[in-house]
Design a protein around this motif. Structure first.
Motif, PDB file in Angstrom:
ATOM      1  N   GLU A 196     117.463 104.262  16.193  1.00 22.60           N
ATOM      2  CA  GLU A 196     116.936 104.643  17.503  1.00 22.60           C
ATOM      3  C   GLU A 196     115.455 105.024  17.409  1.00 22.60           C
ATOM      4  OE1 GLU A 196     117.900 107.548  21.270  1.00 22.60           O
ATOM      5  OE2 GLU A 196     119.054 107.810  19.454  1.00 22.60           O
ATOM      6  N   ALA A 197     115.124 105.853  16.438  1.00 19.57           N
ATOM      7  CA  ALA A 197     113.738 106.312  16.307  1.00 19.57           C
ATOM      8  C   ALA A 197     112.774 105.155  16.038  1.00 19.57           C
ATOM      9  CB  ALA A 197     113.636 107.352  15.194  1.00 19.57           C
ATOM     10  N   ASP A 198     113.220 104.189  15.255  1.00 19.15           N
ATOM     11  CA  ASP A 198     112.337 103.092  14.848  1.00 19.15           C
ATOM     12  C   ASP A 198     112.337 101.897  15.796  1.00 19.15           C
ATOM     13  OD1 ASP A 198     111.771 104.644  12.635  1.00 19.15           O
ATOM     14  OD2 ASP A 198     112.928 103.416  11.229  1.00 19.15           O
ATOM     15  N   HIS A 199     113.434 101.699  16.564  1.00 23.81           N
ATOM     16  CA  HIS A 199     113.557 100.441  17.292  1.00 23.81           C
ATOM     17  C   HIS A 199     113.994 100.536  18.748  1.00 23.81           C
ATOM     18  CE1 HIS A 199     112.936  98.215  13.591  1.00 23.81           C
ATOM     19  NE2 HIS A 199     113.782  99.026  13.015  1.00 23.81           N
ATOM     20  N   ILE A 200     114.442 101.708  19.197  1.00 21.55           N
ATOM     21  CA  ILE A 200     114.950 101.798  20.568  1.00 21.55           C
ATOM     22  C   ILE A 200     114.078 102.772  21.351  1.00 21.55           C
ATOM     23  CG2 ILE A 200     116.915 102.376  22.034  1.00 21.55           C
ATOM     24  CD1 ILE A 200     118.715 101.740  19.598  1.00 21.55           C
ATOM     25  N   ASP A 201     113.238 102.225  22.222  1.00 18.38           N
ATOM     26  CA  ASP A 201     112.396 103.088  23.041  1.00 18.38           C
ATOM     27  C   ASP A 201     113.021 103.349  24.409  1.00 18.38           C
ATOM     28  OD1 ASP A 201     112.062 100.523  23.951  1.00 18.38           O
ATOM     29  OD2 ASP A 201     109.885 100.527  23.847  1.00 18.38           O
ATOM     30  N   SER A 202     113.992 102.536  24.778  1.00 12.47           N
ATOM     31  CA  SER A 202     114.712 102.736  26.038  1.00 12.47           C
ATOM     32  C   SER A 202     115.996 101.922  26.001  1.00 12.47           C
ATOM     33  CB  SER A 202     113.851 102.302  27.231  1.00 12.47           C
ATOM     34  OG  SER A 202     113.607 100.904  27.168  1.00 12.47           O
ATOM     35  N   TRP A 203     116.894 102.252  26.921  1.00 16.19           N
ATOM     36  CA  TRP A 203     118.140 101.514  27.078  1.00 16.19           C
ATOM     37  C   TRP A 203     118.031 100.673  28.333  1.00 16.19           C
ATOM     38  CZ3 TRP A 203     121.626 101.463  23.256  1.00 16.19           C
ATOM     39  CH2 TRP A 203     121.533 102.469  22.288  1.00 16.19           C
ATOM     40  N   TRP A 204     118.617  99.497  28.300  1.00 14.22           N
ATOM     41  CA  TRP A 204     118.613  98.619  29.459  1.00 14.22           C
ATOM     42  C   TRP A 204     119.841  98.923  30.301  1.00 14.22           C
ATOM     43  CZ3 TRP A 204     117.701  93.901  25.832  1.00 14.22           C
ATOM     44  CH2 TRP A 204     116.410  93.972  25.321  1.00 14.22           C
ATOM     45  N   SER A 205     119.698  98.886  31.590  1.00  8.42           N
ATOM     46  CA  SER A 205     120.772  99.247  32.503  1.00  8.42           C
ATOM     47  C   SER A 205     121.918  98.233  32.464  1.00  8.42           C
ATOM     48  CB  SER A 205     120.238  99.340  33.938  1.00  8.42           C
ATOM     49  OG  SER A 205     121.312  99.533  34.841  1.00  8.42           O
ATOM     50  N   GLY A 206     123.121  98.770  32.403  1.00 10.60           N
ATOM     51  CA  GLY A 206     124.312  97.934  32.522  1.00 10.60           C
ATOM     52  C   GLY A 206     124.654  97.686  33.980  1.00 10.60           C
ATOM     53  N   ALA A 207     123.813  98.140  34.877  1.00  5.62           N
ATOM     54  CA  ALA A 207     123.951  97.929  36.322  1.00  5.62           C
ATOM     55  C   ALA A 207     125.286  98.419  36.868  1.00  5.62           C
ATOM     56  CB  ALA A 207     123.736  96.456  36.665  1.00  5.62           C
ATOM     57  N   GLY A 208     125.811  99.460  36.266  1.00 10.01           N
ATOM     58  CA  GLY A 208     127.038 100.055  36.770  1.00 10.01           C
ATOM     59  C   GLY A 208     128.305  99.316  36.402  1.00 10.01           C
ATOM     60  N   THR A 209     128.175  98.105  35.846  1.00  9.51           N
ATOM     61  CA  THR A 209     129.366  97.336  35.483  1.00  9.51           C
ATOM     62  C   THR A 209     129.721  97.475  34.006  1.00  9.51           C
ATOM     63  OG1 THR A 209     128.057  95.345  35.074  1.00  9.51           O
ATOM     64  CG2 THR A 209     128.968  95.636  37.300  1.00  9.51           C
ATOM     65  N   ARG A 210     128.779  97.940  33.208  1.00 13.05           N
ATOM     66  CA  ARG A 210     129.020  98.164  31.785  1.00 13.05           C
ATOM     67  C   ARG A 210     128.051  99.222  31.283  1.00 13.05           C
ATOM     68  NH1 ARG A 210     126.497  92.628  29.157  1.00 13.05           N
ATOM     69  NH2 ARG A 210     124.490  92.799  30.166  1.00 13.05           N
ATOM     70  N   SER A 211     128.271  99.656  30.079  1.00 12.64           N
ATOM     71  CA  SER A 211     127.430 100.683  29.468  1.00 12.64           C
ATOM     72  C   SER A 211     125.981 100.207  29.370  1.00 12.64           C
ATOM     73  CB  SER A 211     127.970 100.987  28.067  1.00 12.64           C
ATOM     74  OG  SER A 211     127.091 101.820  27.353  1.00 12.64           O
ATOM     75  N   ASP A 212     125.045 101.142  29.485  1.00 16.84           N
ATOM     76  CA  ASP A 212     123.665 100.790  29.186  1.00 16.84           C
ATOM     77  C   ASP A 212     123.621 100.276  27.754  1.00 16.84           C
ATOM     78  OD1 ASP A 212     123.084 101.643  31.716  1.00 16.84           O
ATOM     79  OD2 ASP A 212     121.947 103.408  31.094  1.00 16.84           O
TER      80      ASP A 212
END
Length: 146
Positions: free
Chosen positions: A111-127
């Protein structure tokens, strides 16, 4: 690749990882949804009892680009809380999902090295977040990759 096909490919990669690394104990989804294995005995940086989520990516996908690891935030956050690890495996793009290389990385480090944000699952699945395998595993670790 359809969701069902991706799930089958992931299950084959998990089975291959357990065969390759017998010091990991399989954990079913009914026991824990955020990890697939527990370390039986210490190995390198891994301690007995550490939890491991196995993620796979094909060395190449249909368009010739490197495959991606698909990370779900609902798995990732509990894995970080338990100081767990990802086992990232790069597989052949065939149905047997032969493991070409693998790498263990702490969930918090990924997470620290590669994930700056999560993409939205648009309510149908997990981010979620997708990471192409060369972002976290050196290309030269996979023979024949571009």
């Amino acid at each position: 690749m359809s969701l069902a096909a991706a799930k089958r490919a992931g299950e084959r990669a998990e089975a291959a990882a357990h065969e390759l690394l017998p010091w990991l104990r399989y954990v079913s989804d009914t026991t824990a949804e955020h990890y697939d294995a527990v370390v039986r005995e210490p190995n390198g940086e891994l301690a007995a009892g550490d939890v491991i989520e196995i993620k796979s990516a094909a060395v190449v996908i249909q368009d010739g680009r490197p495959g991606q690891f698909y990370l779900r935030q609902t798995q990732h956050d509990p894995l970080v809380a338990e100081e767990g690890w990802y086992l990232l495996v790069v597989c052949s793009p065939t149905t047997d999902r032969e493991i070409l290389t693998h790498r263990f990385v702490r969930a918090a480090t990924l997470e620290a090295d590669h994930i700056d944000s999560w993409w939205s699952g648009a309510g149908t699945r997990s981010d979620f977040r997708q990471l192409r395998w060369p972002h976290v595993i050196a290309r030269d670790a996979v023979e024949g990759s571009r």
